[in-house]
Write an enzyme that holds these catalytic residues in place. Structure first.
Site, PDB file in Angstrom:
ATOM      1  NE  ARG A 257      -4.565  -1.598   9.799  1.00 57.75           N
ATOM      2  CZ  ARG A 257      -3.301  -0.920   9.294  1.00 57.75           C
ATOM      3  NH1 ARG A 257      -3.403   0.301   9.055  1.00 57.75           N
ATOM      4  NH2 ARG A 257      -2.296  -1.675   9.006  1.00 57.75           N
TER       5      ARG A 257
ATOM      6  CE  LYS B 289      -2.492  -0.629   3.562  1.00 51.69           C
ATOM      7  NZ  LYS B 289      -2.196  -1.988   4.223  1.00 51.69           N
TER       8      LYS B 289
ATOM      9  NE  ARG C 254       7.224  -3.068   6.268  1.00 51.07           N
ATOM     10  CZ  ARG C 254       6.000  -2.722   6.395  1.00 51.07           C
ATOM     11  NH1 ARG C 254       5.175  -2.395   5.335  1.00 51.07           N
ATOM     12  NH2 ARG C 254       5.289  -2.615   7.491  1.00 51.07           N
TER      13      ARG C 254
ATOM     14  NE  ARG D 189       6.690  -0.524  10.762  1.00 52.57           N
ATOM     15  CZ  ARG D 189       5.325  -0.521   9.653  1.00 52.57           C
ATOM     16  NH1 ARG D 189       5.293   0.099   8.828  1.00 52.57           N
ATOM     17  NH2 ARG D 189       4.413  -1.167  10.302  1.00 52.57           N
TER      18      ARG D 189
ATOM     19  NE  ARG E 110       1.720  -5.441  11.378  1.00 52.50           N
ATOM     20  CZ  ARG E 110       2.793  -5.044  10.751  1.00 52.50           C
ATOM     21  NH1 ARG E 110       4.080  -5.530  11.069  1.00 52.50           N
ATOM     22  NH2 ARG E 110       2.966  -4.199   9.729  1.00 52.50           N
TER      23      ARG E 110
HETATM   24  P1  ADP Z   1       1.294  -1.870   7.704  1.00 51.67           P
HETATM   25  O1  ADP Z   1       0.768  -1.122   6.671  1.00 51.67           O
HETATM   26  O2  ADP Z   1       2.435  -2.386   7.559  1.00 51.67           O
HETATM   27  O3  ADP Z   1       0.423  -2.953   8.171  1.00 51.67           O
HETATM   28  P2  ADP Z   1       0.760   0.582   9.215  1.00 51.67           P
HETATM   29  O4  ADP Z   1       2.145   1.257   9.206  1.00 51.67           O
HETATM   30  O5  ADP Z   1      -0.330   0.998   8.383  1.00 51.67           O
HETATM   31  O6  ADP Z   1       1.326  -0.882   8.981  1.00 51.67           O
HETATM   32  O7  ADP Z   1       0.347   0.538  10.742  1.00 51.67           O
HETATM   33  C1  ADP Z   1       1.049  -0.016  11.933  1.00 51.67           C
HETATM   34  C2  ADP Z   1       0.330  -0.332  13.019  1.00 51.67           C
HETATM   35  O8  ADP Z   1      -0.347   0.920  13.342  1.00 51.67           O
HETATM   36  C3  ADP Z   1      -0.699  -1.459  12.952  1.00 51.67           C
HETATM   37  O9  ADP Z   1      -0.316  -2.576  13.009  1.00 51.67           O
HETATM   38  C4  ADP Z   1      -1.878  -0.734  13.884  1.00 51.67           C
HETATM   39  O10 ADP Z   1      -1.565  -1.130  15.118  1.00 51.67           O
HETATM   40  C5  ADP Z   1      -1.682   0.608  13.958  1.00 51.67           C
HETATM   41  N1  ADP Z   1      -2.542   1.256  12.798  1.00 51.67           N
HETATM   42  C6  ADP Z   1      -2.523   1.991  11.722  1.00 51.67           C
HETATM   43  N2  ADP Z   1      -3.588   2.294  11.119  1.00 51.67           N
HETATM   44  C7  ADP Z   1      -4.723   2.244  11.901  1.00 51.67           C
HETATM   45  C8  ADP Z   1      -5.995   2.415  11.945  1.00 51.67           C
HETATM   46  N3  ADP Z   1      -6.429   2.624  11.018  1.00 51.67           N
HETATM   47  N4  ADP Z   1      -6.713   1.838  12.841  1.00 51.67           N
HETATM   48  C9  ADP Z   1      -6.088   1.190  14.267  1.00 51.67           C
HETATM   49  N5  ADP Z   1      -4.692   1.089  14.153  1.00 51.67           N
HETATM   50  C10 ADP Z   1      -3.955   1.212  13.195  1.00 51.67           C
END
Ligand code: ADP
Ligand code: ZN
Length: 206
Positions: free
Chosen positions: A88, A13, A122, A152, A163
């Site tokens: 999400r 994404k 990654r 990360r 996740r």
């Molecule tokens: P990835 O795209 O690799 O899954 P992100 O960088 O988008 O990871 O998000 C990392 C973490 O931040 C998620 O695993 C979650 O814990 C939190 N997070 C991000 N966006 C949301 C959201 N819309 N609602 C709840 N938690 C979120």
């Protein structure tokens, strides 16, 4: 144009959002990046979010929604934006419907096996946020800005499995929620191949 990118963690994404951002001149908003910025700055939201993120869980909707609401109220979002990592949950999607009208949703479809393979490789640039994978680029500094790359805290096998499970249960239902505006594309190994059909689709919407 107001756009959502939907897809499992590691589906690509972020990379796709960057391509769309530069071609279509839209602001990219990643809730993951917003949380990481808050964590780095030691804000209240950041400290709270970290306890969930480190376990691979979602941050509670109330926190995430108010952070996102404040971000899209910003002047730079007037002409449109790309949401990467939000919504999400169905509750987040419903809240978003009440804030603004979303024009299109792009679903990035990648098999979970492939995701696990990508996950542990990654690497992220500590300065500009560029994303690499050790399978195609196994160096320690960024090609764009020369800054160190890092892995990360939440890119480890246990967190990744969590996740993916969270995605299945909480985020995948959004595919039905947005059925009337959805464009699905298969995530390819080469980001350019993934982007091409998306670009065509978006040009058709202009
Ligand atoms: P990835 O795209 O690799 O899954 P992100 O960088 O988008 O990871 O998000 C990392 C973490 O931040 C998620 O695993 C979650 O814990 C939190 N997070 C991000 N966006 C949301 C959201 N819309 N609602 C709840 N938690 C979120
Ligand atoms: Zn960089």
């Amino acid at each position: 144009m107001k756009l959502i990118l939907l897809g499992a963690p590691f589906s690509g994404k972020g990379t796709l959002a960057r391509k769309i951002q530069s071609d279509f001149n839209l602001v990219q908003i990643s809730t993951g990046d917003l949380f990481r910025e808050n964590i780095k700055n030691g804000t209240e939201v950041g400290n709270l979010a970290k306890t969930f993120i480190d376990k691979g869980q979602l941050v509670p909707d109330s926190v995430t929604i108010s952070m996102l609401k404040a971000r899209i109220a910003n002047e730079d979002c007037k002409n449109g934006f790309i949401l990467d990592g939000f919504p999400r949950t169905v509750q987040q999607a419903e809240a978003l419907e009440n804030l603004t009208k979303i024009d299109a949703v792009v679903l990035l479809d990648v098999p979970f096996d492939e995701i696990r393979r990508r996950a542990l490789g990654r690497r992220t640039c500590s300065k500009c946020g560029e994303i690499y994978n050790t399978s195609s680029y196994d160096k320690t500094t960024c090609l764009k800005c020369g800054s160190p790359l890092f892995q990360r805290d939440d890119d480890n096998l246990e967190t990744v499995n969590n996740r993916l499970e969270v995605y299945e249960r909480q985020t995948a239902p959004l595919i039905d929620f947005y059925a009337d505006r959805l464009f699905a594309v298969k995530g390819q190994d080469n980001p350019e191949d993934t982007y091409k059909p998306v670009k065509n689709f978006l040009e058709g919407k202009l």
